[in-house]
Design a protein around this motif. Structure first.
Motif, PDB file in Angstrom:
ATOM      1  N   MET A 274       0.828  -1.163   0.000  1.00 51.48           N
ATOM      2  CA  MET A 274       0.000   0.000   0.000  1.00 51.48           C
ATOM      3  C   MET A 274       0.885   1.243   0.000  1.00 51.48           C
ATOM      4  N   ALA A 275       0.629   2.161  -0.865  1.00 50.56           N
ATOM      5  CA  ALA A 275       1.419   3.395  -0.973  1.00 50.56           C
ATOM      6  C   ALA A 275       0.844   4.440  -0.027  1.00 50.56           C
ATOM      7  N   SER A 276       1.765   5.240   0.559  1.00 47.35           N
ATOM      8  CA  SER A 276       1.279   6.303   1.462  1.00 47.35           C
ATOM      9  C   SER A 276       0.796   7.482   0.640  1.00 47.35           C
ATOM     10  N   GLN A 277      -0.204   8.102   1.121  1.00 51.26           N
ATOM     11  CA  GLN A 277      -0.766   9.247   0.423  1.00 51.26           C
ATOM     12  C   GLN A 277      -0.568  10.494   1.273  1.00 51.26           C
ATOM     13  N   GLU A 278      -0.227  11.621   0.580  1.00 50.47           N
ATOM     14  CA  GLU A 278      -0.081  12.894   1.277  1.00 50.47           C
ATOM     15  C   GLU A 278      -1.446  13.544   1.408  1.00 50.47           C
ATOM     16  N   VAL A 279      -1.673  14.134   2.551  1.00 50.10           N
ATOM     17  CA  VAL A 279      -2.925  14.834   2.782  1.00 50.10           C
ATOM     18  C   VAL A 279      -2.719  16.277   2.325  1.00 50.10           C
ATOM     19  N   PRO A 280      -3.525  16.783   1.394  1.00 49.11           N
ATOM     20  CA  PRO A 280      -3.362  18.160   0.913  1.00 49.11           C
ATOM     21  C   PRO A 280      -3.485  19.157   2.074  1.00 49.11           C
ATOM     22  N   GLY A 281      -2.629  20.166   2.050  1.00 48.93           N
ATOM     23  CA  GLY A 281      -2.673  21.204   3.083  1.00 48.93           C
ATOM     24  C   GLY A 281      -1.972  20.806   4.352  1.00 48.93           C
ATOM     25  N   ASN A 282      -1.418  19.620   4.419  1.00 55.23           N
ATOM     26  CA  ASN A 282      -0.785  19.147   5.642  1.00 55.23           C
ATOM     27  C   ASN A 282       0.739  19.115   5.504  1.00 55.23           C
ATOM     28  N   THR A 283       1.262  19.729   4.458  1.00 53.74           N
ATOM     29  CA  THR A 283       2.711  19.744   4.286  1.00 53.74           C
ATOM     30  C   THR A 283       3.298  20.865   5.124  1.00 53.74           C
ATOM     31  N   LYS A 284       4.405  20.585   5.772  1.00 56.08           N
ATOM     32  CA  LYS A 284       5.054  21.571   6.634  1.00 56.08           C
ATOM     33  C   LYS A 284       6.392  21.946   6.031  1.00 56.08           C
ATOM     34  N   ASN A 285       6.659  23.226   5.958  1.00 56.80           N
ATOM     35  CA  ASN A 285       7.957  23.703   5.492  1.00 56.80           C
ATOM     36  C   ASN A 285       8.818  23.950   6.711  1.00 56.80           C
ATOM     37  N   LYS A 286       9.500  22.928   7.117  1.00 54.29           N
ATOM     38  CA  LYS A 286      10.363  23.066   8.278  1.00 54.29           C
ATOM     39  C   LYS A 286      11.759  23.433   7.813  1.00 54.29           C
ATOM     40  N   LEU A 287      12.348  24.398   8.508  1.00 48.92           N
ATOM     41  CA  LEU A 287      13.724  24.756   8.223  1.00 48.92           C
ATOM     42  C   LEU A 287      14.637  23.859   9.036  1.00 48.92           C
ATOM     43  N   SER A 288      15.722  23.488   8.422  1.00 50.65           N
ATOM     44  CA  SER A 288      16.691  22.683   9.164  1.00 50.65           C
ATOM     45  C   SER A 288      17.368  23.569  10.203  1.00 50.65           C
ATOM     46  N   LYS A 289      18.027  22.935  11.144  1.00 45.76           N
ATOM     47  CA  LYS A 289      18.737  23.679  12.184  1.00 45.76           C
ATOM     48  C   LYS A 289      19.793  24.587  11.562  1.00 45.76           C
ATOM     49  N   LYS A 290      20.473  24.116  10.532  1.00 47.43           N
ATOM     50  CA  LYS A 290      21.498  24.910   9.847  1.00 47.43           C
ATOM     51  C   LYS A 290      20.880  26.140   9.176  1.00 47.43           C
ATOM     52  N   GLN A 291      19.719  25.979   8.550  1.00 49.89           N
ATOM     53  CA  GLN A 291      19.037  27.100   7.908  1.00 49.89           C
ATOM     54  C   GLN A 291      18.586  28.136   8.931  1.00 49.89           C
ATOM     55  N   LYS A 292      18.104  27.680  10.073  1.00 54.30           N
ATOM     56  CA  LYS A 292      17.682  28.596  11.131  1.00 54.30           C
ATOM     57  C   LYS A 292      18.867  29.413  11.640  1.00 54.30           C
TER      58      LYS A 292
END
Length: 119
Positions: free
Chosen positions: A1-19
């Motif tokens: 079974m393939a995982s499905q992404e839920v629309p609107g539930n994507t998070k743009n997290k910055l990495s610790k280095k980017q922060k």
């Protein structure tokens, strides 16, 4: 079974280095702006009647405290909207004790400081 992404539930997290990079960048900008404002407050463009100045460099003035040994001149007059050619002793004839005249500006528009000896 393939995982499905839920629309609107994507998070743009910055990495610790980017922060850290963002924080350093913002901090550098704040320091540069603060330094520029600190240096600008002591230049001749901000000098008013009653302020004391000293020669700075070959053609500049820097504000100093009138109670310091560095004080060379006291501003006894300030005349706006003057060209470089207007920076003569006669421009300051209405002010007492003038020993030096200083002009600052751009493209022949600027101001004249009428300076008396501070000591």
């Amino acid at each position: 079974m393939a995982s499905q992404e839920v629309p609107g539930n994507t998070k743009n997290k910055l990495s610790k280095k980017q922060k850290i990079t963002n924080l350093v960048g913002v901090s550098a900008i704040v320091v540069i702006i603060g330094g520029a404002l600190f240096l600008a407050r002591t230049n001749a463009a901000n000098a008013e009647v009653g302020d004391c100045v000293k020669e700075s460099g070959s053609k500049g003035l820097k504000q100093v405290g009138c109670d310091t040994a560095d004080a060379q001149f006291k501003v006894v007059g300030r005349i706006g909207d003057k060209g470089r050619d207007d920076a003569t002793m006669s421009a300051c004839k209405d002010f007492q004790g003038v020993s030096q005249v200083y002009w600052e500006g751009t493209k022949n528009k600027g101001f004249v400081l009428c300076l008396a000896d501070a000591k």
